[in-house]
Write a protein that holds these residues in place. Structure first.
Motif, PDB file in Angstrom:
ATOM      1  N   UNK A 166       0.814  -1.214   0.000  1.00 31.56           N
ATOM      2  CA  UNK A 166       0.000   0.000   0.000  1.00 31.56           C
ATOM      3  C   UNK A 166       0.849   1.266   0.000  1.00 31.56           C
ATOM      4  N   UNK A 167       1.997   1.252   0.678  1.00 35.92           N
ATOM      5  CA  UNK A 167       2.852   2.431   0.718  1.00 35.92           C
ATOM      6  C   UNK A 167       3.594   2.628  -0.584  1.00 35.92           C
ATOM      7  N   UNK A 168       3.736   3.885  -1.003  1.00 31.88           N
ATOM      8  CA  UNK A 168       4.469   4.179  -2.245  1.00 31.88           C
ATOM      9  C   UNK A 168       5.536   5.241  -2.015  1.00 31.88           C
ATOM     10  N   UNK A 169       5.970   5.419  -0.757  1.00 33.05           N
ATOM     11  CA  UNK A 169       6.988   6.426  -0.479  1.00 33.05           C
ATOM     12  C   UNK A 169       8.351   6.027  -1.033  1.00 33.05           C
ATOM     13  N   UNK A 170       8.501   4.778  -1.486  1.00 36.24           N
ATOM     14  CA  UNK A 170       9.761   4.336  -2.096  1.00 36.24           C
ATOM     15  C   UNK A 170       9.746   4.538  -3.614  1.00 36.24           C
ATOM     16  N   UNK A 222       1.051   5.902  22.502  1.00 36.45           N
ATOM     17  CA  UNK A 222       0.947   6.590  21.218  1.00 36.45           C
ATOM     18  C   UNK A 222       1.170   5.561  20.112  1.00 36.45           C
ATOM     19  N   UNK A 223       0.227   5.458  19.191  1.00 38.58           N
ATOM     20  CA  UNK A 223       0.334   4.521  18.075  1.00 38.58           C
ATOM     21  C   UNK A 223       0.496   5.299  16.775  1.00 38.58           C
ATOM     22  N   UNK A 224       1.579   5.027  16.046  1.00 39.49           N
ATOM     23  CA  UNK A 224       1.849   5.693  14.771  1.00 39.49           C
ATOM     24  C   UNK A 224       1.184   4.894  13.658  1.00 39.49           C
ATOM     25  N   UNK A 225       0.207   5.499  12.996  1.00 37.50           N
ATOM     26  CA  UNK A 225      -0.510   4.841  11.907  1.00 37.50           C
ATOM     27  C   UNK A 225      -0.679   5.757  10.701  1.00 37.50           C
ATOM     28  N   UNK A 226       0.207   6.737  10.552  1.00 38.37           N
ATOM     29  CA  UNK A 226       0.160   7.642   9.404  1.00 38.37           C
ATOM     30  C   UNK A 226       1.203   7.219   8.373  1.00 38.37           C
ATOM     31  N   UNK A 227       1.031   7.591   7.115  1.00 40.07           N
ATOM     32  CA  UNK A 227       2.024   7.252   6.090  1.00 40.07           C
ATOM     33  C   UNK A 227       3.269   8.117   6.206  1.00 40.07           C
ATOM     34  N   UNK A 228       4.325   7.691   5.527  1.00 38.42           N
ATOM     35  CA  UNK A 228       5.528   8.519   5.452  1.00 38.42           C
ATOM     36  C   UNK A 228       5.428   9.421   4.234  1.00 38.42           C
ATOM     37  N   UNK A 229       5.398  10.720   4.481  1.00 40.79           N
ATOM     38  CA  UNK A 229       5.424  11.730   3.436  1.00 40.79           C
ATOM     39  C   UNK A 229       6.419  12.795   3.863  1.00 40.79           C
ATOM     40  N   UNK A 230       6.763  13.733   2.995  1.00 42.74           N
ATOM     41  CA  UNK A 230       7.669  14.811   3.441  1.00 42.74           C
ATOM     42  C   UNK A 230       7.166  15.535   4.689  1.00 42.74           C
ATOM     43  N   UNK A 231       5.860  15.642   4.849  1.00 41.94           N
ATOM     44  CA  UNK A 231       5.332  16.361   6.010  1.00 41.94           C
ATOM     45  C   UNK A 231       5.318  15.522   7.284  1.00 41.94           C
ATOM     46  N   UNK A 232       5.442  14.195   7.166  1.00 41.58           N
ATOM     47  CA  UNK A 232       5.442  13.351   8.366  1.00 41.58           C
ATOM     48  C   UNK A 232       6.834  12.835   8.723  1.00 41.58           C
ATOM     49  N   UNK A 233       7.852  13.181   7.932  1.00 36.70           N
ATOM     50  CA  UNK A 233       9.217  12.745   8.268  1.00 36.70           C
ATOM     51  C   UNK A 233       9.613  13.331   9.625  1.00 36.70           C
ATOM     52  N   UNK A 240       4.848   1.648  16.693  1.00 36.52           N
ATOM     53  CA  UNK A 240       4.860   2.067  15.291  1.00 36.52           C
ATOM     54  C   UNK A 240       4.765   0.851  14.381  1.00 36.52           C
ATOM     55  N   UNK A 241       3.661   0.756  13.637  1.00 40.09           N
ATOM     56  CA  UNK A 241       3.496  -0.291  12.618  1.00 40.09           C
ATOM     57  C   UNK A 241       3.295   0.329  11.242  1.00 40.09           C
ATOM     58  N   UNK A 242       3.638   1.608  11.091  1.00 39.69           N
ATOM     59  CA  UNK A 242       3.390   2.312   9.840  1.00 39.69           C
ATOM     60  C   UNK A 242       4.670   2.467   9.022  1.00 39.69           C
ATOM     61  N   UNK A 243       5.434   3.518   9.314  1.00 37.89           N
ATOM     62  CA  UNK A 243       6.696   3.768   8.629  1.00 37.89           C
ATOM     63  C   UNK A 243       7.714   4.291   9.639  1.00 37.89           C
ATOM     64  N   UNK A 244       8.916   3.743   9.589  1.00 39.36           N
ATOM     65  CA  UNK A 244       9.933   4.092  10.564  1.00 39.36           C
ATOM     66  C   UNK A 244      10.381   5.533  10.497  1.00 39.36           C
ATOM     67  N   UNK A 245      10.280   6.137   9.304  1.00 40.01           N
ATOM     68  CA  UNK A 245      10.772   7.504   9.136  1.00 40.01           C
ATOM     69  C   UNK A 245       9.959   8.537   9.910  1.00 40.01           C
ATOM     70  N   UNK A 280      -4.891   3.241  -8.945  1.00 38.17           N
ATOM     71  CA  UNK A 280      -3.869   4.180  -9.416  1.00 38.17           C
ATOM     72  C   UNK A 280      -3.577   5.229  -8.337  1.00 38.17           C
ATOM     73  N   UNK A 281      -2.292   5.544  -8.179  1.00 34.77           N
ATOM     74  CA  UNK A 281      -1.835   6.556  -7.219  1.00 34.77           C
ATOM     75  C   UNK A 281      -1.409   7.808  -7.981  1.00 34.77           C
ATOM     76  N   UNK A 282      -1.849   8.941  -7.506  1.00 35.78           N
ATOM     77  CA  UNK A 282      -1.415  10.213  -8.096  1.00 35.78           C
ATOM     78  C   UNK A 282      -0.810  11.072  -6.994  1.00 35.78           C
ATOM     79  N   UNK A 283       0.091  12.011  -7.352  1.00 42.07           N
ATOM     80  CA  UNK A 283       0.775  12.810  -6.320  1.00 42.07           C
ATOM     81  C   UNK A 283      -0.168  13.513  -5.368  1.00 42.07           C
TER      82      UNK A 283
END
Length: 328
Positions: free
Chosen positions: A80-84, A210-221, A240-245, A322-325
């Protein structure tokens, strides 16, 4: 003559049923071993295939996409994640990107609750005691953890997975709080009995977990940076089960080592498989090898989504996922 089949390159081993179906539908290149492809191998694959099926272990950056061959028209991510993946550059090149949302929601929520219980009830310590053969019997003050019922759970990102975590935590008697970029509809808050916090700082300062469940984006780094982590109560834990960043790992290590917070449960890490050595040395941390979506059912459903996205594209339509920016 039969129509020419799409050329598909899969970067990692997938469940056998998924690989078999891919072979039936497409001209597919599968892996014999289950190790990440090298950057040079990825670059070569992207020069010759119509569809690339990468995973989170594959960094598909702007330079690689810019150098891709004219045949490459779809990057059908297995996950599901596309930050890579540099989705913006892919869009500029006319390359579609799809993912597999929704199918790992329940599995990841299960693992989040497992980590909450593992950290608060000191399950790994008890397991190590039993496996090491050093347990001498029950004692009134041995391995005392904390009760989760009645505790405040602050969910950072109350999307699909966050809401699934909230439903589970509510059944355990926890009080649900959350922080989002946008407040959810009143009916969702009512269903989950969830309290919204516009200020992340104010929320985490009051939470027990505190449970981290948000995606990794530039604003969540490093959204949970050193300053914010220091706002947490000394008795609190973070999962944290979402993204380590999303978490500043070095700051987390220092805080855990100094007793600034009570513990952490991590299924994802800031540098992927390169685990911060400080985390390994701490007894108040539970580390898992990115197992959040690791169920047979979930991984097969992810593959079925990939197949559907590719087949829809092959039939001349846009992939349903489909994913768009603008979505990121």
């Amino acid at each position: 003559m039969p129509p020419e089949r799409l050329s598909v390159v899969v970067t990692r081993r997938l469940p056998e049923v998924v690989e078999t179906r891919m072979t039936e539908l497409f001209d597919v290149s599968l892996r014999d071993d289950d190790v990440p492809m090298t950057r040079s191998a990825l670059i070569e694959a992207m020069k010759t295939c119509d569809v690339l099926v990468p995973t989170i272990t594959d960094q598909i950056d702007a330079a690689m996409i810019s150098g891709a061959g004219d045949r490459l028209k779809l990057i059908a991510n297995y996950g599901s994640g596309v930050d890579h993946i540099d989705v913006a550059t892919a869009r500029q090149r006319g390359i579609l990107v799809s993912n597999t949302p929704g199918v790992v929601t329940e599995d990841t929520a299960d693992m989040t609750m497992a980590l909450i219980l593992a950290v608060t009830r000191r399950i790994p310590e008890g397991l190590a005691l039993m496996q090491g053969g050093s347990w001498t019997g029950w004692a009134p003050t041995a391995l005392m953890g904390g009760r989760v019922g009645g505790r405040r759970l602050g969910i950072l990102g109350l999307g699909r997975i966050g809401q699934a975590v909230a439903r589970r935590a509510k059944a355990f008697g926890m009080q649900i709080h959350y922080h989002n970029r946008r407040r959810l509809r009143p009916e969702i808050e009512t269903e989950l009995e969830a309290t919204y916090w516009e200020s992340l700082d104010q929320m985490i300062a009051r939470m027990d977990i505190v449970s981290v469940n948000c995606p990794h984006t530039p604003s969540t780094f490093h959204l949970l940076n050193a300053r914010r982590l220091r706002l947490m109560k000394p008795s609190a834990v973070v999962v944290n089960t979402s993204r380590g960043e999303v978490i500043d790992e070095n700051a987390l290590v220092r805080l855990l080592r100094d007793g600034g917070i009570a513990g952490a449960g991590l299924d994802v890490f800031e540098r992927g498989a390169e685990i911060n050595p400080g985390l390994r040395e701490l007894g108040n941390v539970v580390l898992l090898p990115h197992m959040g979506s690791a169920t047979r059912e979930g991984r097969i459903e992810m593959g079925e989504k990939v197949l559907l996205n590719i087949k829809t594209f092959a039939d001349g339509h846009r992939p349903p996922d489909q994913v768009i920016p603008a979505m990121l």
